[in-house]
Design a protein around this motif. Structure first.
Motif, short mmCIF file in Angstrom:
data_model
loop_
_atom_site.label_atom_id
_atom_site.label_comp_id
_atom_site.label_asym_id
_atom_site.label_seq_id
_atom_site.Cartn_x
_atom_site.Cartn_y
_atom_site.Cartn_z
N MET A 1 0.62 -1.30 0.04
CA MET A 1 0.04 0.09 -0.13
C MET A 1 0.74 1.21 0.20
O MET A 1 0.54 2.47 0.14
N GLY A 2 2.17 1.00 -0.13
CA GLY A 2 3.02 2.27 -0.20
C GLY A 2 3.08 2.85 -1.58
O GLY A 2 2.29 2.42 -2.43
N PRO A 3 4.01 4.00 -1.84
CA PRO A 3 3.78 4.51 -3.10
C PRO A 3 4.02 3.63 -4.25
O PRO A 3 4.75 2.70 -4.16
N ARG A 4 3.66 3.76 -5.09
CA ARG A 4 3.53 2.83 -6.58
C ARG A 4 4.27 3.88 -7.49
O ARG A 4 4.10 5.24 -7.45
N GLY A 5 4.85 3.34 -8.42
CA GLY A 5 5.76 4.01 -9.52
C GLY A 5 6.98 4.64 -8.79
O GLY A 5 7.33 4.73 -7.75
N GLU A 6 7.54 5.14 -9.69
CA GLU A 6 8.94 6.09 -9.53
C GLU A 6 8.46 7.47 -8.72
O GLU A 6 7.54 8.05 -9.04
N LEU A 7 9.29 7.42 -7.54
CA LEU A 7 8.98 8.66 -6.82
C LEU A 7 9.89 9.91 -7.20
O LEU A 7 11.01 9.73 -7.74
N ARG A 8 9.54 11.22 -7.09
CA ARG A 8 10.14 12.38 -7.32
C ARG A 8 9.96 13.33 -6.19
O ARG A 8 8.88 13.30 -5.80
N GLN A 9 10.92 14.25 -6.08
CA GLN A 9 11.05 15.28 -5.05
C GLN A 9 12.20 16.36 -5.64
O GLN A 9 13.04 15.95 -6.29
N PRO A 10 12.01 17.44 -5.41
CA PRO A 10 12.96 18.31 -5.51
C PRO A 10 13.96 18.13 -4.47
O PRO A 10 14.00 17.43 -3.52
N ALA A 11 15.37 18.71 -4.64
CA ALA A 11 16.52 18.67 -3.98
C ALA A 11 16.50 19.17 -2.50
O ALA A 11 16.93 18.54 -1.63
N TRP A 12 15.67 20.21 -2.30
CA TRP A 12 15.43 20.92 -0.92
C TRP A 12 15.15 20.03 0.13
O TRP A 12 15.74 20.16 1.35
N PRO A 13 14.22 19.21 -0.10
CA PRO A 13 13.73 18.22 1.18
C PRO A 13 14.85 17.40 1.80
O PRO A 13 15.01 16.95 3.01
N GLY A 14 15.81 16.85 0.75
CA GLY A 14 16.86 16.06 1.15
C GLY A 14 17.82 17.06 1.91
O GLY A 14 18.61 16.37 3.03
N GLU A 15 17.99 18.10 1.54
CA GLU A 15 18.90 19.14 2.15
C GLU A 15 18.52 19.33 3.57
O GLU A 15 19.03 19.17 4.54
N MET A 16 17.19 19.61 3.68
CA MET A 16 16.35 19.82 4.80
C MET A 16 16.64 18.93 5.84
O MET A 16 16.84 18.88 7.31
N LEU A 17 16.38 17.76 5.49
CA LEU A 17 16.04 16.59 6.40
C LEU A 17 17.16 15.78 6.49
O LEU A 17 17.35 14.62 7.07
#
Length: 139
Positions: free
Chosen positions: A117-133
């Motif tokens: 029931m988790g995400p299906r398909g390829e995930l995408r996000q901008p760079a800033w969440p990775g930098e912030m977290l």
């Protein structure tokens, strides 16, 4: 559970279920590695809801984004969900790691995490969440 902080949430916590519940409510839960926990930002004020675009953590290096792009207490319903690792079940006490909620936070619901029931398909996000977290789960 931890104290309020932006980072360093990788500690253990106990989710203590209502003592009126029969023990059967957690039967089989120990077979799962992770939970989905819905909880309330109970220490936040409804006056702190922010229905406007702003930079995450007020960092001007990150883009201005709307309320529903942030994962913090300034949301209209002040609800959150976390996916902590379930370490053990001890009666109605659930021992978990990495529940990013402060001590005493009301838990509204929980369930086992089903990979299907988790995400299906390829995930995408901008760079800033990775930098912030980058230190969010650091010890």
């Amino acid at each position: 559970m931890a104290y309020a902080t932006d980072d360093h949430w990788n500690e253990t916590a106990i989710i203590r279920l209502n003592s009126d519940f029969p023990p059967e409510v957690v039967q089989g839960l120990e077979e799962f590695s992770h939970l989905v926990v819905v909880w309330h930002y109970s220490k936040a004020s409804p006056d702190d809801v922010a229905l406007h675009a702003r930079s995450p953590r007020t960092n001007p290096d990150w883009p201005t984004t709307g309320t529903f792009v942030h994962r913090n207490h300034r949301r209209p319903n002040q609800l959150a969900q976390s996916f902590p690792r379930l370490l053990k079940v001890d009666g109605l006490d659930l021992h978990v790691r990495a529940l990013d909620a402060v001590d005493g936070t009301p838990v509204y619901d929980l369930s086992p995490y089903f990979q299907e029931m988790g995400p299906r398909g390829e995930l995408r996000q901008p760079a800033w969440p990775g930098e912030m977290l980058k230190d969010y789960w650091a010890d």
